[in-house]
Design a protein around this motif. Structure first.
Motif, PDB file in Angstrom:
ATOM      1  N   VAL A 142      40.991  37.861  48.339  1.00  0.00           N
ATOM      2  CA  VAL A 142      41.484  36.811  47.982  1.00  0.00           C
ATOM      3  C   VAL A 142      40.740  36.363  46.554  1.00  0.00           C
ATOM      4  O   VAL A 142      41.514  35.912  45.516  1.00  0.00           O
ATOM      5  CB  VAL A 142      41.184  35.743  48.900  1.00  0.00           C
ATOM      6  N   LEU A 143      39.581  36.563  46.487  1.00  0.00           N
ATOM      7  CA  LEU A 143      38.908  36.503  45.279  1.00  0.00           C
ATOM      8  C   LEU A 143      39.621  37.226  44.156  1.00  0.00           C
ATOM      9  O   LEU A 143      39.701  36.460  43.126  1.00  0.00           O
ATOM     10  CB  LEU A 143      37.334  36.929  45.441  1.00  0.00           C
ATOM     11  N   GLY A 144      39.771  38.548  44.247  1.00  0.00           N
ATOM     12  CA  GLY A 144      40.344  39.169  43.072  1.00  0.00           C
ATOM     13  C   GLY A 144      41.725  38.520  42.712  1.00  0.00           C
ATOM     14  O   GLY A 144      41.951  38.267  41.593  1.00  0.00           O
ATOM     15  N   LEU A 145      42.614  38.058  43.836  1.00  0.00           N
ATOM     16  CA  LEU A 145      43.864  37.526  43.631  1.00  0.00           C
ATOM     17  C   LEU A 145      43.695  36.188  42.622  1.00  0.00           C
ATOM     18  O   LEU A 145      44.289  36.087  41.633  1.00  0.00           O
ATOM     19  CB  LEU A 145      44.848  37.444  44.653  1.00  0.00           C
ATOM     20  N   ILE A 182      32.207  42.365  57.991  1.00  0.00           N
ATOM     21  CA  ILE A 182      33.108  43.160  57.214  1.00  0.00           C
ATOM     22  C   ILE A 182      34.502  42.410  56.947  1.00  0.00           C
ATOM     23  O   ILE A 182      34.953  42.485  55.927  1.00  0.00           O
ATOM     24  CB  ILE A 182      33.049  44.595  57.996  1.00  0.00           C
ATOM     25  N   LEU A 183      35.114  42.068  58.101  1.00  0.00           N
ATOM     26  CA  LEU A 183      36.176  41.786  57.917  1.00  0.00           C
ATOM     27  C   LEU A 183      36.440  40.251  56.815  1.00  0.00           C
ATOM     28  O   LEU A 183      37.156  40.260  56.271  1.00  0.00           O
ATOM     29  CB  LEU A 183      36.997  41.140  59.187  1.00  0.00           C
ATOM     30  N   ILE A 184      35.405  39.381  57.211  1.00  0.00           N
ATOM     31  CA  ILE A 184      35.299  38.262  56.387  1.00  0.00           C
ATOM     32  C   ILE A 184      35.174  38.502  55.144  1.00  0.00           C
ATOM     33  O   ILE A 184      35.944  38.250  53.836  1.00  0.00           O
ATOM     34  CB  ILE A 184      34.194  37.420  56.948  1.00  0.00           C
ATOM     35  N   TYR A 185      34.181  39.620  54.568  1.00  0.00           N
ATOM     36  CA  TYR A 185      34.219  40.062  53.261  1.00  0.00           C
ATOM     37  C   TYR A 185      35.202  40.676  52.650  1.00  0.00           C
ATOM     38  O   TYR A 185      35.528  40.646  51.520  1.00  0.00           O
ATOM     39  CB  TYR A 185      32.717  40.868  53.035  1.00  0.00           C
ATOM     40  N   LEU A 186      35.881  41.777  53.499  1.00  0.00           N
ATOM     41  CA  LEU A 186      37.205  42.209  52.776  1.00  0.00           C
ATOM     42  C   LEU A 186      38.118  41.131  52.466  1.00  0.00           C
ATOM     43  O   LEU A 186      38.928  41.496  51.410  1.00  0.00           O
ATOM     44  CB  LEU A 186      37.533  43.128  53.979  1.00  0.00           C
ATOM     45  N   ALA A 187      38.254  40.345  53.361  1.00  0.00           N
ATOM     46  CA  ALA A 187      39.365  39.375  53.137  1.00  0.00           C
ATOM     47  C   ALA A 187      39.093  38.410  51.707  1.00  0.00           C
ATOM     48  O   ALA A 187      39.640  38.150  50.953  1.00  0.00           O
ATOM     49  CB  ALA A 187      39.610  38.383  54.070  1.00  0.00           C
ATOM     50  N   PHE A 188      37.727  38.101  51.873  1.00  0.00           N
ATOM     51  CA  PHE A 188      37.063  37.362  50.688  1.00  0.00           C
ATOM     52  C   PHE A 188      37.634  38.079  49.391  1.00  0.00           C
ATOM     53  O   PHE A 188      37.701  37.627  48.443  1.00  0.00           O
ATOM     54  CB  PHE A 188      35.570  36.951  50.834  1.00  0.00           C
ATOM     55  N   TYR A 189      37.022  39.421  49.382  1.00  0.00           N
ATOM     56  CA  TYR A 189      37.120  40.301  48.255  1.00  0.00           C
ATOM     57  C   TYR A 189      38.769  40.487  47.832  1.00  0.00           C
ATOM     58  O   TYR A 189      38.829  39.954  46.496  1.00  0.00           O
ATOM     59  CB  TYR A 189      36.789  41.673  48.785  1.00  0.00           C
ATOM     60  N   LEU A 221      31.907  45.690  46.629  1.00  0.00           N
ATOM     61  CA  LEU A 221      31.817  45.013  47.788  1.00  0.00           C
ATOM     62  C   LEU A 221      30.557  44.837  48.157  1.00  0.00           C
ATOM     63  O   LEU A 221      30.127  43.740  48.815  1.00  0.00           O
ATOM     64  CB  LEU A 221      32.808  45.771  48.671  1.00  0.00           C
ATOM     65  N   MET A 222      29.733  45.810  47.815  1.00  0.00           N
ATOM     66  CA  MET A 222      28.226  45.863  48.388  1.00  0.00           C
ATOM     67  C   MET A 222      27.436  44.549  47.823  1.00  0.00           C
ATOM     68  O   MET A 222      26.755  44.109  48.418  1.00  0.00           O
ATOM     69  CB  MET A 222      27.811  47.327  48.370  1.00  0.00           C
ATOM     70  N   VAL A 223      27.658  44.746  46.467  1.00  0.00           N
ATOM     71  CA  VAL A 223      26.895  43.609  46.009  1.00  0.00           C
ATOM     72  C   VAL A 223      27.126  42.206  46.444  1.00  0.00           C
ATOM     73  O   VAL A 223      26.379  41.260  46.536  1.00  0.00           O
ATOM     74  CB  VAL A 223      27.336  43.553  44.220  1.00  0.00           C
ATOM     75  N   LEU A 224      28.401  42.010  46.618  1.00  0.00           N
ATOM     76  CA  LEU A 224      28.867  40.688  47.313  1.00  0.00           C
ATOM     77  C   LEU A 224      28.267  40.180  48.525  1.00  0.00           C
ATOM     78  O   LEU A 224      27.921  39.053  48.650  1.00  0.00           O
ATOM     79  CB  LEU A 224      30.372  40.769  47.579  1.00  0.00           C
TER      80      LEU A 224
END
Ligand code: SF4
Ligand code: SF4
Lengths: 163, 358, 377
Positions: free
Chosen positions: B42-45, B33-40, B110-113
Motif C-alpha cells: 500500500v505504501l509503495g502504491l 508479516i501479513l500486516i507488513y507485507l500489506a503495508f509495504y 521490508l526488513m528496515v520497515l
C-alpha cells in the motif's frame, strides 16, 4: 591555510545558496500549482476547443446547402501538390441546360495519408473551391480510410463559377 | 492517550490463553508479516501516486487524475498492468541471480520497515540496537542492485550497478556518521528510546546547530544511498536508459520500483524519528492549552505528517536539481560530506560534554 | 551489442579492457534516431563514432523533381525547429536568382518570425538540456513559453511546427491582426521568465559543475570542422550569418553577435541564453515598425530559374544553413544541395567527447543541440 579553510566554507555556502535559489523557482510554482497548469485535458475539452482560423487540418471541398461545390475540375491543385495527395478525375459531360460538352469533376480523391498540409493546393485553386478544414482527429484503424472522396454524392457545380 | 501497548498486550494474552506458546508466537509472526507485507504494498502504491502528482504540480501539469477520485487508483491500475505483463528474462542472463535480485532488494526494504516505531507500542521489533540494525540492513539493498546489473548481461545495466556500488559504499559512511552524531545526544540506539528522549522537545530544536547540520547531511547522504534524484546515477535515464533495471519488466520491475519508494519512506521515517521526535506531538514550552490540542492529534498521525514533510522535501530536490556526475558524486562525499560530518561530530561531542543542549 | 573487445592500455595495477556500447538508435538522449558507437574504458569515452542515416528521406533528390514553390515545404521537414529559416533560405535563393525585389513588409515580417522561431528552438533546447542533465522540470517550463510562440504561429501561419509560411516572392498570408499584440505579450512574458531560466539552471552549482570545463572545443577546431551557430560562437568563431552577410531586415536592426571564448559546454549554453535576449531585442525593435504594403511581390505562376548556380546562407537556430541550387533553366533544379549546420556539428563530437565520461557526452550532445532530421535530411 586559513584562507583555504575560509574558501572551503565559502564554496559550501555558495553552493547551498545556488541550490536554494533553484528550489525557490520550483517552490514558487508548486505554491500555486493549480493556477499555472499549462496542459489541457484534451478529450474533455473537445466541446470548447477552438482552433485558430488559419489552422490547417485537412483539405475540404466546400459544399453549399444545395449540395453544390465550386470545383471545375481544372486540376490546378493536383499540379500544385508536391506529393500527389490530390487526384482529380474529370470527364467531358453534356451540360443538361446548354447541351454543350464540358469538362466536369467526376471524383475528387484526396489522400490524407500523404498530405503535408502545405496549403499549396488552396493557393492554386482559381475558384476557391477547396479550403483547409480544422478537424485534426484523423486517426483510423485502416489506412485505406484515409483516402477520401471529397465531392459528395450527387453534388453539382455551383452556378456562375465558370463565368 | 493513544497507547497501543494495551491492544498489543490483549492480542498477546488472547493468543497465549488459547494456544500453546509456540503456536501463539507463530501466529503472531504470521500476523506481523501479513500486516507488513500489506503495508509495504500500500505504501509503495500511495507513494508512487503522490510522487507523480507532486512532480506534475512542480512541472505545471495535472498528473494522473482519471482513474478514481483525482486519479487515486491510477497506481492500482498500473500495478494490475504490471502484474499482467510477461516477465521477460534475457536469454543470456544468469537466470538465478536475475530472478533473485528483486527479492533481495524488496527484502532489505521490508526488513528496515520492521523496526520503525509508528506510535507508542506500535512497533514490530524493538531491539536495543535499532539504529545500527537499520544502517546494516539498508546496505543489503546494494547487493540486489549489483546482482541485477551483473546478471542482466547488459552493459548499461552493468555500468549502472557499478555506479551504484561505488555510490552506496561511500554514502553509507555519511549516513552512519550523521546518525552517530545524534546518538551522542540520545544516548541510545533503541528507536523507542530515542523517541522517549525527545518527550520534552525534538532534537532538531534541542541540539542547536550541530543537530540541524546533521539533519541536512543525513538527508543528502541518504538520498544518495537510495539512488534518488539528484543522485540517481545508477538509473540515470538520460545516460543509461534505465540503469541496473534496464532488462527487467513486469512484476520484477515493479519490485524494484516499489522498493525504491519504500526506501524513500524509510529514510524519511528515520529522519523523523531521530530528528523530529517520531510520533511525539509538537509542543511549545509551557503553552499548556496549545500542547493539549497537539496531544489530541494521534501520534500515528504525527508520525505520518513528519514523514510526509520530509518526503516532500526529497521530491522537491529531485524535481529541481540536475543529476551529478559519478566523479562529482564521490567528490561530494569524500571532500565535503564526510569532513563536515566529522567536524559536526566533534562539535556535537563538545556540546554534549559541556551539557549545552537542553 | 557486439562482443568485440579491444585490449586497452595496461595500467600499473590492472589490465583494463575497452568495450563497445551502442548508444542509440533508440536512446533517450540522442534526440532522434542517432546511433553512437562508443568505445569506453570504464566510464571514460575513448572514441565516439556517429552512425547516421536512420531517417534519411532523400530530400535533396525529391527537390530535383519538385517545382521551386514545392521545395519550400520540404525544408520544413529538415531542421523542424528552425523551419522558418530553412524556408527563407530557399525563398531568398529563388528570389536572388529571379531578381525579385520583395517588399519591405515581407522582409520585416520574415525577420520577426525567424527570431520567434529561433526563440522557440532555443526554449525547447533549454528544456531538453535540463532534462538530459536530470532536471526534468525545466523541460515543461521551456515548453510553457514555447507554447505562446506556437500559438502566434498557428494563428498567423496556420501550423505550429511545419509552418511553410514563405513562398518565393513573399509570404503565404499577411500577418493576422492579432500578430503584433500576441508577439508583444509574449515578449513581455518572456522577459520575466528568462531570468528564471538562469535561476533554475544557469546558476545551479550542480549544473555549473556538469557543464563548466566539459567538452572543450577550440576555435581552430570549430573553424576546421565548420561548427557554426551558437556552438561555434561559444568557441570564439564569429560566424553569425546575420552579421556577416545580412539578409532580410537584419541590416536595419541592432543586435550583438554573442561570442564567448571558453568553448566548453557552459559557454555554448550561455551563448544560447544570451542569444535569446538578442532575439527579444530584435523583435522589440521591429514589431512596432512593420511597414505597410504588400505581403507578396508579383511572381509568375511557374518559376523558372535562369541557368546558373545560386547559393544562399541564413542563420538558423543551429548555425549556418546554406542552399545551393544548380539550375538548367527548368522549373525544377538540376541539383540542390543543403548545407545543414547539424551535420558539421555532429562530426566534431568525437573530437570533443574523447576522454570525458558518459554523463559528459550527454551534456555535450545537448549543448550542440542536434536535430536528427537536419543531419540526415
Ligand atoms: S495541402 Fe499540400 S500536400 Fe496537402 S493536398 Fe494540398 S498541396 Fe497537397
Ligand atoms: S479544387 Fe480548385 S484547383 Fe482543384 S480542380 Fe477544383 S477548381 Fe481546380
Amino acid at each position: 591555510m586559513f584562507k583555504a579553510i575560509a574558501d572551503y566554507f565559502k564554496e559550501i555556502y555558495q553552493t547551498i545558496r545556488g541550490l536554494l535559489v533553484g528550489m525557490g523557482v520550483t517552490g514558487k510554482y508548486i505554491a500555486h500549482a493549480r493556477r499555472e497548469i499549462i496542459t489541457q485535458e484534451y478529450p474533455d475539452n473537445r466541446d470548447t476547443l477552438q482552433m485558430f482560423e488559419r489552422f490547417r487540418g485537412e483539405v475540404v471541398l466546400l459544399h453549399n446547402e444545395d449540395n453544390e461545390h465550386r470545383c471545375t475540375g481544372c486540376s490546378a491543385c493536383e499540379v500544385a501538390c508536391p506529393n500527389g495527395s490530390i487526384e482529380i478525375i474529370w470527364a467531358r459531360r453534356e451540360d443538361p441546360e446548354t447541351g454543350k460538352k464540358k469538362k466536369q469533376l467526376e471524383t475528387f480523391v484526396y489522400h490524407l495519408s500523404m498530405c503535408t498540409m502545405c496549403n499549396l493546393c488552396i493557393l492554386a485553386c482559381p475558384t476557391d473551391a477547396i479550403k483547409m478544414g480544422h478537424n485534426f482527429e484523423h486517426a483510423v484503424f485502416d489506412r485505406s480510410q484515409l483516402t477520401k472522396v471529397l465531392n459528395r454524392p450527387g453534388s453539382r457545380l455551383e452556378k456562375g463559377v465558370e463565368e | 492517550m493513544y497507547d497501543f501497548t494495551p491492544l498489543v498486550q490483549a492480542i498477546q494474552n488472547y493468543l497465549s490463553a488459547h494456544f500453546s506458546p509456540g503456536v501463539a508466537t507463530a501466529i503472531e509472526w504470521t500476523l506481523v508479516i501479513l500486516i507488513y507485507l500489506a503495508f509495504y504494498a500500500v505504501l509503495g502504491l500511495v507513494l508512487v501516486y503522490v510522487e507523480r502528482r507532486i512532480c506534475a504540480f512542480f512541472q505545471l501539469r495535472l498528473g494522473p487524475n482519471r482513474v478514481g477520485w483525482q486519479g487515486t487508483f491510477q497506481t492500482v491500475a498500473d500495478a494490475i498492468k504490471l502484474l499482467l505483463k510477461e516477465p521477460v528474462t534475457v536469454n543470456k542472463a544468469d537466470k538465478l541471480l536475475f530472478n533473485l535480485a528483486p527479492f533481495i532488494i524488496s527484502l532489505a526494504a521490508l526488513m528496515v520497515l520492521s523496526v520503525l516505531p509508528f506510535a507508542r507500542g506500535l512497533q514490530a521489533f524493538d531491539i536495543n540496537i535499532g539504529l545500527l540494525f537499520i544502517i546494516a540492513i539498508s546496505s543489503i539493498g546494494v547487493v540486489g542492485i549489483l546482482l541485477a546489473g551483473w546478471s542482466s548481461n547488459n552493459k548499461y545495466a552493468l555500468i549502472g550497478a557499478m555506479r551504484s556500488g561505488a555510490q552506496i559504499v561511500s554514502y553509507e559512511l555519511s549516513v552512519g556518521l550523521s546518525l552517530i552524531t545524534m546518538v551522542l545526544l540520545t544516548g541510545t540506539l533503541q528507536l523507542s528510546g530515542i523517541i522517549e528522549s525527545q518527550a520534552n522537545g525534538w532534537w532538531i530544536f534541542k541540539g542547536h546547530f550541530p543537530a540541524i547540520a546533521a539533519f541536512f547531511l543525513y538527508i543528502t547522504a541518504s538520498i544518495a544511498e537510495i539512488n534518488r534524484g539528484p543522485f540517481d546515477l545508477p538509473e540515470a535515464e538520460s545516460e543509461l536508459t534505465a540503469g541496473f533495471h534496464t532488462e527487467y519488466s513486469g512484476l520484477k520491475f515493479a519490485f524494484f520500483f516499489l522498493a525504491e519508494f519504500v526506501n524513500m519512506f524509510t529514510v524519511a521515517a528515520i529522519a523523523a524519528t531521530v530528528f523530529f521526535g517520531g510520533w511525539m506531538p509538537f509542543h511549545i514550552g509551557d503553552w499548556e492549552a496549545f500542547n493539549r490540542i497537539m496531544d489530541f492529534i494521534p501520534p500515528i498521525i504525527w508520525f505520518f505528517i513528519k514523514v510526509a514533510a520530509i518526503i516532500f522535501l526529497m521530491m522537491w530536490f529531485k524535481w529541481t536539481f540536475p543529476r551529478l556526475r559519478i566523479d562529482q558524486l564521490l567528490h561530494l562525499e569524500w571532500k565535503y560530506l564526510m569532513p563536515l560530518n566529522l567536524m559536526n561530530l566533534i562539535l556535537m561531542a563538545i556540546l554534549v560534554y559541556l551539557g549545552w543542549h537542553f | 551489442m557486439s562482443e568485440l573487445v579491444l585490449t586497452g592500455p595496461e595500467t600499473e595495477t590492472a589490465l583494463t579492457q575497452e568495450y563497445f556500447i551502442n548508444m542509440g538508435p533508440q536512446h533517450p538522449s540522442t534526440h532522434g534516431v542517432l546511433r553512437l558507437v562508443l568505445t569506453i574504458d570504464g566510464e571514460i569515452i575513448r572514441r565516439v563514432e556517429p552512425h547516421i542515416g536512420y531517417i534519411h528521406r532523400s530530400i535533396e533528390k525529391m527537390c530535383e523533381h519538385d517545382s521551386y514553390r514545392q521545395i519550400v515545404h520540404l525544408t520544413d521537414r529538415m531542421d523542424y525547429l528552425s523551419c522558418h529559416m530553412n524556408n527563407e533560405a530557399v525563398c531568398l535563393a529563388v528570389e536572388q536568382a529571379l531578381q525579385i525585389e520583395v517588399p519591405e513588409r515581407v522582409k520585416v515580417i520574415r525577420t520577426i518570425v525567424s527570431e520567434l522561431t529561433r526563440l522557440a528552438s532555443h526554449q525547447l533546447w533549454w528544456g531538453v538540456m535540463g532534462m538530459d542533465l536530470g532536471a526534468i522540470t525545466s523541460f515543461l517550463y521551456g515548453f510553457r513559453d514555447r507554447e505562446m510562440i506556437n500559438d502566434i504561429f498557428e494563428e498567423t501561419c496556420g501550423a505550429r511546427l511545419t509552418m511553410n509560411y514563405n513562398v518565393p516572392g513573399g509570404l503565404m498570408f499577411d500577418i493576422h491582426p492579432n500578430f503584433q499584440k500576441r508577439t508583444k505579450d509574449f515578449v513581455a512574458h518572456f522577459c520575466t521568465k528568462l531570468p528564471e531560466y538562469d535561476r533554475l539552471l544557469s546558476d545551479n552549482p550542480i549544473f555549473r559543475s556538469r557543464t563548466e570545463g566539459v567538452g572543450y572545443l577550440s576555435k581552430e577546431d570549430a573553424i576546421g570542422y565548420g561548427v557554426t551557430g551558437p556552438s561555434g560562437r561559444a568557441s570564439g568563431f564569429a560566424c553569425d550569418v546575420r552579421k556577416r552577410l545580412p539578409y532580410s531586415a537584419y541590416p536595419q536592426v541592432e543586435f550583438t553577435e554573442i561570442i564567448r571564448t571558453e568553448g566548453d559546454c557552459f559557454a555554448r549554453y550561455k551563448a544560447r541564453i544570451l542569444e535569446m535576449w538578442e532575439s527579444l531585442r530584435i523583435i522589440e525593435q521591429l514589431i512596432d515598425n512593420i511597414p505597410e504594403g504588400e505581403f507578396q511581390a508579383p511572381t509568375k505562376q511557374v518559376l523558372k530559374l535562369p541557368k546558373g548556380e545560386y547559393y544562399q546562407r541564413v542563420e538558423t537556430a543551429r548555425g549556418d544553413f546554406g542552399v545551393y541550387i544548380i539550375s538548367e533553366g527548368n522549373k525544377s533544379p538540376y541539383r540542390l544541395k543543403f548545407r545543414s549546420p547539424g551535420f558539421s556539428n555532429l562530426f566534431v563530437l568525437d573530437k570533443v567527447a574523447r576522454g570525458s565520461k558518459i554523463a559528459d557526452l550527454v551534456a555535450i550532445m545537448s549543448t550542440f543541440d542536434y536535430v536528427m532530421p537536419d543531419i540526415d535530411r
